[in-house]
Design a protein around this motif. Sequence first.
Motif, PDB file in Angstrom:
ATOM      1  N   ALA A   1      -3.539  25.944 -23.671  1.00  0.00           N
ATOM      2  CA  ALA A   1      -2.615  24.910 -23.173  1.00  0.00           C
ATOM      3  C   ALA A   1      -1.379  24.812 -24.066  1.00  0.00           C
ATOM      4  O   ALA A   1      -0.252  24.698 -23.560  1.00  0.00           O
ATOM      5  CB  ALA A   1      -3.330  23.560 -23.094  1.00  0.00           C
ATOM      6  N   LEU A   2      -1.573  24.847 -25.381  1.00  0.00           N
ATOM      7  CA  LEU A   2      -0.427  24.806 -26.298  1.00  0.00           C
ATOM      8  C   LEU A   2       0.480  26.018 -26.112  1.00  0.00           C
ATOM      9  O   LEU A   2       1.702  25.894 -26.100  1.00  0.00           O
ATOM     10  CB  LEU A   2      -0.911  24.747 -27.745  1.00  0.00           C
ATOM     11  N   HIS A   3      -0.133  27.187 -25.981  1.00  0.00           N
ATOM     12  CA  HIS A   3       0.650  28.408 -25.809  1.00  0.00           C
ATOM     13  C   HIS A   3       1.428  28.366 -24.499  1.00  0.00           C
ATOM     14  O   HIS A   3       2.614  28.718 -24.457  1.00  0.00           O
ATOM     15  CB  HIS A   3      -0.263  29.622 -25.872  1.00  0.00           C
ATOM     16  N   ALA A   4       0.786  27.924 -23.425  1.00  0.00           N
ATOM     17  CA  ALA A   4       1.472  27.818 -22.130  1.00  0.00           C
ATOM     18  C   ALA A   4       2.627  26.825 -22.212  1.00  0.00           C
ATOM     19  O   ALA A   4       3.714  27.081 -21.684  1.00  0.00           O
ATOM     20  CB  ALA A   4       0.478  27.396 -21.045  1.00  0.00           C
ATOM     21  N   GLN A   5       2.401  25.718 -22.896  1.00  0.00           N
ATOM     22  CA  GLN A   5       3.463  24.722 -23.053  1.00  0.00           C
ATOM     23  C   GLN A   5       4.641  25.319 -23.816  1.00  0.00           C
ATOM     24  O   GLN A   5       5.793  25.130 -23.438  1.00  0.00           O
ATOM     25  CB  GLN A   5       2.938  23.492 -23.781  1.00  0.00           C
ATOM     26  N   LEU A   6       4.358  26.058 -24.864  1.00  0.00           N
ATOM     27  CA  LEU A   6       5.410  26.694 -25.646  1.00  0.00           C
ATOM     28  C   LEU A   6       6.188  27.684 -24.784  1.00  0.00           C
ATOM     29  O   LEU A   6       7.419  27.742 -24.833  1.00  0.00           O
ATOM     30  CB  LEU A   6       4.806  27.405 -26.858  1.00  0.00           C
ATOM     31  N   LEU A   7       5.478  28.454 -23.976  1.00  0.00           N
ATOM     32  CA  LEU A   7       6.140  29.425 -23.102  1.00  0.00           C
ATOM     33  C   LEU A   7       6.964  28.740 -22.025  1.00  0.00           C
ATOM     34  O   LEU A   7       8.048  29.204 -21.663  1.00  0.00           O
ATOM     35  CB  LEU A   7       5.114  30.363 -22.474  1.00  0.00           C
TER      36      LEU A   7
ATOM     37  N   ARG B   1      -6.759  34.471 -29.328  1.00  0.00           N
ATOM     38  CA  ARG B   1      -5.888  33.548 -28.599  1.00  0.00           C
ATOM     39  C   ARG B   1      -4.935  32.808 -29.557  1.00  0.00           C
ATOM     40  O   ARG B   1      -3.803  32.517 -29.198  1.00  0.00           O
ATOM     41  CB  ARG B   1      -6.724  32.520 -27.835  1.00  0.00           C
ATOM     42  N   THR B   2      -5.418  32.498 -30.741  1.00  0.00           N
ATOM     43  CA  THR B   2      -4.628  31.714 -31.694  1.00  0.00           C
ATOM     44  C   THR B   2      -3.532  32.542 -32.351  1.00  0.00           C
ATOM     45  O   THR B   2      -2.421  32.041 -32.568  1.00  0.00           O
ATOM     46  CB  THR B   2      -5.559  31.127 -32.777  1.00  0.00           C
ATOM     47  N   GLN B   3      -3.821  33.773 -32.667  1.00  0.00           N
ATOM     48  CA  GLN B   3      -2.873  34.610 -33.419  1.00  0.00           C
ATOM     49  C   GLN B   3      -1.502  34.705 -32.735  1.00  0.00           C
ATOM     50  O   GLN B   3      -0.490  34.476 -33.379  1.00  0.00           O
ATOM     51  CB  GLN B   3      -3.495  35.985 -33.677  1.00  0.00           C
ATOM     52  N   PRO B   4      -1.405  35.002 -31.425  1.00  0.00           N
ATOM     53  CA  PRO B   4      -0.071  35.067 -30.828  1.00  0.00           C
ATOM     54  C   PRO B   4       0.629  33.706 -30.779  1.00  0.00           C
ATOM     55  O   PRO B   4       1.855  33.632 -30.870  1.00  0.00           O
ATOM     56  CB  PRO B   4      -0.297  35.626 -29.428  1.00  0.00           C
ATOM     57  N   LEU B   5      -0.136  32.634 -30.658  1.00  0.00           N
ATOM     58  CA  LEU B   5       0.470  31.305 -30.671  1.00  0.00           C
ATOM     59  C   LEU B   5       1.080  31.021 -32.033  1.00  0.00           C
ATOM     60  O   LEU B   5       2.220  30.563 -32.135  1.00  0.00           O
ATOM     61  CB  LEU B   5      -0.571  30.239 -30.312  1.00  0.00           C
ATOM     62  N   LEU B   6       0.333  31.293 -33.103  1.00  0.00           N
ATOM     63  CA  LEU B   6       0.873  31.062 -34.439  1.00  0.00           C
ATOM     64  C   LEU B   6       2.092  31.947 -34.697  1.00  0.00           C
ATOM     65  O   LEU B   6       3.061  31.502 -35.320  1.00  0.00           O
ATOM     66  CB  LEU B   6      -0.200  31.291 -35.502  1.00  0.00           C
ATOM     67  N   SER B   7       2.066  33.168 -34.211  1.00  0.00           N
ATOM     68  CA  SER B   7       3.227  34.055 -34.367  1.00  0.00           C
ATOM     69  C   SER B   7       4.442  33.483 -33.651  1.00  0.00           C
ATOM     70  O   SER B   7       5.559  33.529 -34.166  1.00  0.00           O
ATOM     71  CB  SER B   7       2.927  35.448 -33.818  1.00  0.00           C
TER      72      SER B   7
END
Length: 189
Positions: A139-145, A62-68
């Motif tokens: 939640a962070l990834h969704a917010q970024l998207l 889950r973290t890897q695509p967010l960091l990318s």
Amino acid sequence: TFGLAGIIAFVERRALPQPIANLDDVSAVSALPPELRRTVGSAFARLARGAARDLLGDLVRRTQPLLSALQGRSDDRGTVRDVTALLEASCALAMELARVDVFLALPVSPSAEKLHARCRETRVTLLQRLRDAGDAIDALHAQLLEEGSEAGQRVAELAAEISEEARARGEAARELGEVLGNSPSPRPS
């Protein structure tokens, strides 16, 4: 007590989140930044199969695509730092969960029943904290998207400009037609 421990392990195993990608742990770890890769790789090297490894693997995936997605965004350096710290802390939690699982797998003497009960409560807490870490990453990834990217915002701006230009050209053509005596064309709405 062995029967109860087996039932608890079975129920918790079924409650584990499903992997979000077809990446194995090695692929997901290799895509992380170098310092984080060492920390996570070290944790995986010490974790045996079980709930701790599964939860940590899911969290890495889950973290890897967010960091990318955050790479190259200078305004998100603090977020990258926080996500990195969260994953590092999750490695420590997974190691602690594995130690608790090893302890709970030992035979229980009657005098240690209360100690085992406290460790089972600790296990539930550690499991929940690892799940909470995954929820925070999601939640962070969704917010970024939801915020969209600079490219997406630029496309929206260009589309608005092109639409406005087309509307203005249509209006000019209609006015030119009226001046030249052609029948007026209907106004675009």
